[in-house]
Design a protein around this motif. Structure first.
Motif, PDB file in Angstrom:
ATOM      1  N   TYR B  35      31.744  40.622  48.784  1.00 15.72           N
ATOM      2  CA  TYR B  35      32.960  40.907  48.038  1.00 15.72           C
ATOM      3  C   TYR B  35      32.617  41.831  46.872  1.00 15.72           C
ATOM      4  O   TYR B  35      31.501  41.839  46.375  1.00 15.72           O
ATOM      5  N   GLN B  37      34.017  42.698  42.995  1.00 13.03           N
ATOM      6  CA  GLN B  37      34.876  42.142  41.953  1.00 13.03           C
ATOM      7  C   GLN B  37      35.031  43.122  40.807  1.00 13.03           C
ATOM      8  O   GLN B  37      34.041  43.592  40.227  1.00 13.03           O
ATOM      9  N   VAL B  40      40.482  44.933  37.619  1.00 11.86           N
ATOM     10  CA  VAL B  40      41.788  45.385  38.110  1.00 11.86           C
ATOM     11  C   VAL B  40      42.104  44.798  39.480  1.00 11.86           C
ATOM     12  O   VAL B  40      43.214  44.317  39.723  1.00 11.86           O
ATOM     13  N   GLN B  41      41.147  44.804  40.385  1.00 16.57           N
ATOM     14  CA  GLN B  41      41.420  44.414  41.773  1.00 16.57           C
ATOM     15  C   GLN B  41      41.067  42.968  42.088  1.00 16.57           C
ATOM     16  O   GLN B  41      41.387  42.466  43.172  1.00 16.57           O
ATOM     17  N   GLY B  42      40.347  42.312  41.180  1.00 16.14           N
ATOM     18  CA  GLY B  42      39.937  40.944  41.474  1.00 16.14           C
ATOM     19  C   GLY B  42      38.845  40.931  42.523  1.00 16.14           C
ATOM     20  O   GLY B  42      37.978  41.793  42.541  1.00 16.14           O
ATOM     21  N   LEU B  43      38.893  39.955  43.427  1.00 13.72           N
ATOM     22  CA  LEU B  43      37.890  39.813  44.480  1.00 13.72           C
ATOM     23  C   LEU B  43      38.365  40.544  45.733  1.00 13.72           C
ATOM     24  O   LEU B  43      39.297  40.119  46.390  1.00 13.72           O
ATOM     25  N   PHE B  45      37.532  41.728  49.517  1.00 13.68           N
ATOM     26  CA  PHE B  45      36.673  41.510  50.671  1.00 13.68           C
ATOM     27  C   PHE B  45      36.098  42.835  51.161  1.00 13.68           C
ATOM     28  O   PHE B  45      36.808  43.837  51.265  1.00 13.68           O
ATOM     29  N   LEU B  91      29.468  40.611  45.012  1.00 13.94           N
ATOM     30  CA  LEU B  91      29.171  39.203  45.247  1.00 13.94           C
ATOM     31  C   LEU B  91      28.891  38.958  46.724  1.00 13.94           C
ATOM     32  O   LEU B  91      29.615  39.429  47.595  1.00 13.94           O
TER      33      LEU B  91
END
Lengths: 113, 116
Positions: B35, B37, B40-43, B45, B91
């Protein structure tokens, strides 16, 4: 297309209050909804999870409420503590054997002493 | 159990250079996820392996990103010709695979990439 949405983006509560974090999803095939907690400098870690056959899951001060008809769920943190200050991610997966997880963008929680 | 190990923890690279990130999943876990991170976009995939085979790379930017899992003990994410917008925390997570939902993802601490 964001399959899992979270609100609010950030939340501040006083110590001892109840924090409510919201999550909604699009795909009716989702049947498992974990919440992950992330502290700065660390990776997310599973906090609590619920399956779609249940409408409530409790673990200490953390409770998930689930509404399948509305495709919504919420995480309630009662008696919030400063140590609960973290980012919380709602996620969803489907029982298709594919086993991918779809994450919301997270809610940043700050608990003020 | 050592958990998911990611190296390096921090990497600063110049624009246009290559960056390679490593992940060692938890022993016995057959599924590995990457992932990205950002605030702005978060997590987001990126890609997913199961039993070392690529299952889904739909999140990977096609031109410069690649991922491999040459053996069950490590996976790599390679970014060629890095750009400032690649700056993020990458991540890696692993899990058991039981053919149904309900598996737990175990995340590493992440690799923070800064492209200058």
């Amino acid at each position: 297309q964001q399959q899992v949405r979270q609100s609010p983006q950030s939340l501040t509560v006083w110590e001892g209050e109840t924090a409510i974090l919201n999550c909604s999803y699009e795909n009716s095939a989702f049947d498992y909804f974990p919440w992950y907690q992330q502290f700065p400098g660390e990776g997310p870690a599973l906090l609590i999870a619920i399956r779609s056959v249940s409408d409530k899951k409790e673990d200490g001060r953390f409770t998930i409420f689930f509404n399948k008809r509305e495709k919504k769920l919420s995480l309630h943190i009662t008696d919030s503590q400063p140590g609960d200050s973290a980012t919380y991610f709602c996620a969803a997966s489907a029982n298709t054997g594919y086993q991918n997880f779809y994450f919301g963008k997270g809610t940043s929680l700050t608990v003020i002493p | 159990n050592a958990g998911v190990i990611q190296t390096p923890r921090h990497k600063v690279t110049g624009k246009g250079q290559e960056a390679t990130l490593w992940c060692e999943p938890i022993s016995g876990h057959s599924a590995v996820f990457w992932y990205r991170q950002t605030i702005v976009q978060g997590l987001e995939f990126l890609t997913y392996f199961r039993n070392q085979a690529p299952i889904d790379d739909s999140g990977m930017p096609k031109e410069r990103f690649s991922a491999q899992m040459p053996n069950q003990s490590h996976s790599t994410l390679k970014i060629q010709s890095t750009q400032p917008q690649d700056s993020a925390v990458y991540l890696c997570a692993s899990s058991l695979y039981r053919g149904s939902s309900g598996n737990t993802l175990y995340f590493g601490e992440g690799s923070r990439l800064i492209v200058v």
